[in-house]
Design an enzyme around this catalytic site. Structure first.
Site, PDB file in Angstrom:
ATOM      1  CG  ASP A   1      24.336  -0.805  11.944  1.00  0.00           C
ATOM      2  OD1 ASP A   1      22.914   0.016  13.711  1.00  0.00           O
ATOM      3  OD2 ASP A   1      25.567  -0.885  12.588  1.00  0.00           O
ATOM      4  CE1 TYR A   2      22.504   1.005   5.782  1.00  0.00           C
ATOM      5  CE2 TYR A   2      20.608   0.074   5.283  1.00  0.00           C
ATOM      6  CZ  TYR A   2      21.123  -0.322   4.969  1.00  0.00           C
ATOM      7  OH  TYR A   2      22.408  -0.712   3.726  1.00  0.00           O
TER       8      TYR A   2
END
Length: 809
Positions: free
Chosen positions: A480-481
C-alpha cells in the site's frame, strides 16, 4: 553490653510494606515478561532484574534493609545498561529509568526505618540526601520533557560541498492568486509574501471567523485548503458544500450545497480542493495535435469546479454560485458514466479536480482492499467549458483514450490517482501520482499493465492523454505504498551552478525521488537494492526496490527490539515482546499468514498534504508521521468469521478487509502497548527542512504535542512535544516563515525556516488537518493566514471553522 537494633516504627513498617508491594509487583511483571522475551530471543536484562526486584520487594515487606540494598544494586546496574541501549537520547532513557528512579526515591525514603539501618545516623542522612537528588532529577526530567525533540539541530547536519547555484527567484514575479491545491500549478505551496515576518509574527491575531455548519462525523474529515481569487476566498466542506467569502471580513457572498447523497458515500467524505478557471487568463492545455479538434469558445464568466462524494463533477459560476451554463447536464458531469458497477463508497474523487489549461483532470480514491473487481482507477480529462470528455487514461486499454463503448466500462481494479496531479504548462504535461491495483496487499492476479504503472509518477500529454514517461517508486507494490501527494515542479539545483526542470515526489516510504520532468530520468541518485522475495503462494515479488539515496530518507530507520518504546519499562517490555512476535525482515517484509510488520507503515511517513518549497532559500519543508503497524493475511475461510466477530457492518478500510477475488483477506492494526502508546521511540511526527543545494537535512524536529491525547485515551492537557502523526501540509513564505496546522493538538504554528524554532502559535477551537492558505488582499494589502479547523483524526472534538489571522491594523 551493646544496645539491640531498634525496631522499625509502625509507620515505617507500613510505608516499607507499600513500597515493597510496588517493587515486588513491578519485579514480578518484569520477570514474567522477561522470561517470555528471552524465549523469543530478546534481551537478557529483564528476567534477572525482575527476579532481583521481586526479592527486594519481599524483603521490604519484612522491613528488612537488605531489600533496599538489593534494589540499589538493580538501579545502579540499570543505568549503564540504559545508556548502552539508548545512548543519551532523553525519551528512550526516560522509558528505561523513569519508573525505576521513582521507585528508588521511595526506597531511599523507606531505608532509615528498616531493620539494619534505622539506628545509623549516616544511613538516615545519606538516604534522605539520595532521595532529594532523585527528586530533583525527576523534576528536572519532567521539565525537560517539554522541550522539542531535535533529531538534527540547525547547523549540526551533515555538511556537503557548497553549491554556488544562483537563486534567481523574484517574488515580484510570483504574485498570483491561490488558484488550486498547492497555490500555483507547480504545487510548491509557497506564498511569496513578506508582510508577516519572524519578528512580528507574535502579533498575529484572529481577523475573522466563519462557521460553515458542516461538521465532519463518522469518517468524514475537513481537509480543505480554500482558494483565494482576488478579494474572494472559496472554501469547500466535507459534504462538498462550497462557500464564497469576502477575503477581508469572512462575510458570506454565496453558498452552494450539492446535497450529496450520504447513502452513496457512507464514509470517507472530504473535499481537499476546488479548481478555478478564468477563460480570459487560461491558455489551452497544450497546442492541439495536428488534426485535433480546436478548443471551443470560452465562457463569459470564471468558474469554480467541485467533485462530490456521490461521483459528480460540478461547475459553478464563480460570481453567483449558480450552476454554470453550458457545462455538462445543467452544470454537472456524472463521473459514474463508464465505470460499471460502483458499490456505495467504493469510488470518491476526494482530492478535487485539477485545471490543466482548459482541461479538468479528475482522478479518484478507490476503497482499499475490498475486491479485484473494484471501480477503475481511470483518470479523465474534461473540457472546462463544455464538460465533454477530452480523454481518458485507462491502464487496461493502452493507447485508447475514448470513453468505453455502450455496455462496456473502464478497466476495473486498475491503479488509481487519488492524490493531486500536477500540470506543466511549458511542457504540456500532466503528472499523475498513482496507486496500485486493488486489492493493495496481494498482487498475484495483477496484469503486466497494472504492475507497470503502479506506485509511479506517470507523465501524460495534457491535450491527448498519451503517455510520455513513467517513473516507478515501488515495484509490484503489495504494501500500500501508493503515491500519496502531488508531484511538485521545481527547477532543482544540479550542483554545477545550473538547474534542472524537475519533479519532486514524496512517498509513504519516506523516500524523496527527484526526476527530470522532461523525461522521467533521476536527477538525484536512485539505486535498486535487494529485498526479501519469500511471498505468498502465487505472488511475484520484485527482487529489488528503488531507493533515492541522493536525497535524505524521512522516516524511522530499521526497527529493532532496542528501538521499542514505552512510558515505563513495563509497557516498553510489552512492545519488545510484541516486536519479537512479529515477522520483520526489514523494508519490504513480504505480507504473511503470520502477523508481520510493514515498515514504513501503509499510512505513510509523508501523506496527501504534500511539501512546501521555500523558493528564496531553496529549502524543502516536509512533515511526516512515524507509526508502527502490523498486518496479517487471512485465508479465505477465516475472513467472514473474523468480520462477524468484529461487528463490522459495511465496507471500510480498517479492521478485517475481504480482498474478494483473491485467496485471502487482511487485517491490520497499530502496534501499541496496553496503554495505547505507540511502540516505537518518539517522535511520532516530525518537521524537516532539506537544503536542496546540499541535499542534506538542515534541521529536523518533533512536530506537535500530546496535549489532547494521552495513555489509555485519557487527555493529558500537557503540551509535551513528543511529535504526533500529522495530516495536511506546510506553507513557507518569502519572509522565512513556515505555517502549519495539522497536528493532533489544536494550534496554528509558525516556524523559522532557517532554525526550525517555533516562533509563534495560536490555539484553535478544534484541531485542523489541512494546509493553510496564505495570501495578500488586493483591496487592503493585508496578509492573511487562513485555516480550516474541523477536528483532527485522533481527537474527538469536531468543528466547522474557517479562521483568518492577520497583523493588527
Amino acid at each position: 553490653m551493646a544496645n539491640p537494633p531498634a525496631s522499625p516504627s509502625r509507620f515505617a513498617r507500613i510505608y516499607a510494606a507499600i513500597v515493597g508491594i510496588l517493587v515486588a509487583l513491578t519485579g514480578a511483571y518484569l520477570a514474567h515478561g522477561g522470561w517470555q522475551l528471552l524465549q523469543l530471543g530478546g534481551s537478557l536484562y529483564y528476567l534477572p532484574v525482575g527476579v532481583l526486584m521481586l526479592i527486594s520487594g519481599l524483603l521490604l515487606l519484612r522491613a528488612d534493609a537488605r531489600g533496599a540494598w538489593v534494589y540499589g544494586f538493580v538501579f545502579l546496574v540499570t543505568i549503564p545498561w540504559a545508556v548502552w541501549e539508548a545512548g543519551l537520547n532523553f525519551w528512550p532513557l526516560a522509558a528505561r529509568l523513569g519508573l525505576l528512579a521513582l521507585l528508588a526515591m521511595l526506597v531511599a525514603l523507606a531505608l532509615p526505618g528498616l531493620r539494619g539501618a534505622s539506628s545509623t545516623d549516616g544511613i538516615r542522612l545519606g538516604a534522605r540526601a539520595l532521595a532529594g537528588v532523585l527528586l530533583v532529577g525527576l523534576l528536572g526530567a519532567f521539565a525537560y520533557a517539554f522541550q522539542p525533540i531535535w533529531m538534527v539541530k540547525p547547523g549540526k547536519g551533515e555538511q556537503a560541498a557548497a553549491d554556488t547555484t544562483p537563486n534567481a527567484y523574484k517574488a515580484s514575479e510570483d504574485r498570483a492568486d491561490w488558484t488550486g491545491y498547492g497555490r500555483t500549478p507547480d504545487g510548491t505551496q509557497f506564498a511569496p509574501f513578506d508582510q508577516i515576518t519572524p519578528e512580528n509574527v507574535s502579533k498575529l491575531q484572529v481577523a475573522w471567523t466563519f462557521r460553515t455548519g458542516d461538521f465532519a462525523y463518522g469518517g468524514a474529515e475537513n481537509q480543505n485548503t480554500p482558494l483565494q481569487i482576488g478579494n474572494v476566498v472559496y472554501a469547500c466542506t466535507p459534504t462538498n458544500q462550497v462557500f464564497a467569502l469576502k477575503a477581508d471580513t469572512g462575510e458570506q457572498i454565496w453558498k452552494f450545497d450539492p446535497k450529496v447523497n450520504a447513502g452513496y458515500s457512507p464514509s470517507w467524505q472530504r473535499c481537499r480542493s476546488l479548481a478555478y478557471f478564468d477563460p480570459a487568463k487560461a491558455p489551452a492545455a497544450a497546442p492541439a495535435a495536428e488534426g485535433a479538434e480546436s478548443a471551443p469558445a470560452a465562457p463569459v464568466s470564471p468558474r469554480l469546479y467541485v467533485t462530490t462524494a456521490d461521483m459528480r463533477l460540478i461547475a459553478l459560476d464563480a460570481a453567483t454560485g449558480n450552476f454554470a451554463e453550458g457545462f455538462g447536464e445543467n452544470g454537472q458531469v456524472f463521473l459514474a458514466d463508464g465505470m460499471g458497477q460502483v458499490i456505495p463508497g467504493f469510488y470518491n474523487p476526494t482530492s478535487g479536480p485539477v485545471l490543466a489549461g482548459d482541461r479538468l483532470i479528475v482522478g479518484g480514491w478507490v476503497m482499499d482492499n475490498q475486491s479485484v473487481d473494484e471501480p477503475s482507477g481511470v483518470v479523465r480529462a474534461f473540457d472546462a467549458v463544455t464538460g465533454k470528455l477530452a480523454w481518458a487514461w485507462d491502464v487496461g486499454r493502452p493507447g485508447v483514450h475514448t470513453a468505453p463503448a455502450p455496455g462496456e466500462h473502464y478497466t476495473r481494479g486498475t491503479p488509481n490517482t487519488w492524490a493531486v496531479p500536477t500540470y506543466d504548462a511549458e511542457l504540456g504535461q500532466v503528472y499523475l501520482p498513482t496507486g496500485n491495483g486493488t486489492p493493495d496487499m496481494y498482487g498475484g492476479h495483477r496484469t503486466p499493465e497494472t504492475d507497470r504503472v503502479s506506485s509511479s509518477i506517470v507523465a501524460l500529454d495534457a491535450r491527448t492523454g498519451a503517455e510520455r514517461w513513467v517513473f516507478q517508486t515501488a515495484h509490484h507494490d503489495v504494501w500500500d505504498y501508493d503515491l500519496p501527494s502531488k508531484p511538485v515542479m521545481y527547477d532543482f539545483p544540479d550542483g554545477k551552478g545550473g538547474r534542472v526542470p524537475a519533479i519532486i515526489q514524496t512517498t509513504k516510504r519516506g523516500e524523496i525521488f527527484v526526476v527530470d520532468r522532461r523525461n522521467g530520468k533521476p536527477v538525484t541518485e536512485v539505486v535498486e537494492k535487494p529485498v526479501p522475495t519469500e511471498g505468498l503462494p502465487g505472488e511475484k515479488l520484485s527482487p529489488t526496490q528503488p531507493y533515492s539515496v541522493g536525497m535524505p530518507q524521512i522516516r524511522q530507520g530499521d526497527l529493532t527490539e532496542q528501538g521499542m518504546w514505552g512510558i515505563t519499562p513495563l509497557d516498553q517490555l510489552q512492545c519488545r515482546i510484541a516486536f519479537r512476535q512479529l515477522e520483520y525482515t526489514g523494508d519490504f517484509t513480504p505480507p504473511s499468514l503470520n502477523w508481520y510488520i510493514p515498515h514504513p507503515s501503509p499510512f505513510g511517513t509523508m501523506n496527501w498534504g504534500g511539501v512546501s518549497i521555500d523558493k528564496v532559500n531553496d529549502t524543502l519543508i516536509v512533515n511526516d508521521m512515524r507509526i508502527m503497524m502490523k498486518g496479517k493475511i487471512l485465508p479465505r475461510e477465516s475472513v467472514n468469521e473474523l468480520t462477524a466477530k468484529s461487528g463490522k457492518t459495511g465496507p471500510g478500510v480498517g479492521g478485517v478487509v475481504p480482498m474478494e477475488g483473491t485467496p485471502y483477506g487482511l487485517v491490520r492494526a497499530m502496534v501499541t502497548s496496553s496503554l495505547g502508546v505507540p511502540c516505537t521511540n518518539p517522535p511520532f511526527g516530525a518537521l524537516t527542512a532539506i537544503d536542496l543545494k546540499t541535499r542534506q537535512i538542515a534541521w529536523q524536529r518533533s512536530l506537535g504535542t500530546v496535549k489532547e491525547l494521552g495513555p489509555a485515551g485519557i487527555r493529558t492537557g500537557m503540551p509535551i512535544p513528543l511529535g504526533m502523526p500529522s495530516l495536511g501540509g506546510p506553507v513557507a513564505t518569502a519572509s522565512g516563515l513556515v505555517f502549519y496546522t495539522g497536528t493532533a493538538d489544536y494550534y496554528l504554528r509558525a516556524f523559522d525556516v532557517k532554525t526550525g524554532e517555533e516562533v509563534w502559535k495560536s490555539p484553535l477551537p478544534v484541531g485542523g488537518q489541512s494546509t493553510p492558505l496564505v495570501f495578500v488582499s488586493p483591496d487592503t494589502g493585508k496578509q492573511y493566514v487562513v485555516v480550516t479547523a474541523g477536528g483532527g483524526r485522533t481527537a474527538p472534538a469536531r468543528g466547522d471553522y474557517i479562521m483568518a489571522f492577520a497583523l493588527p491594523d
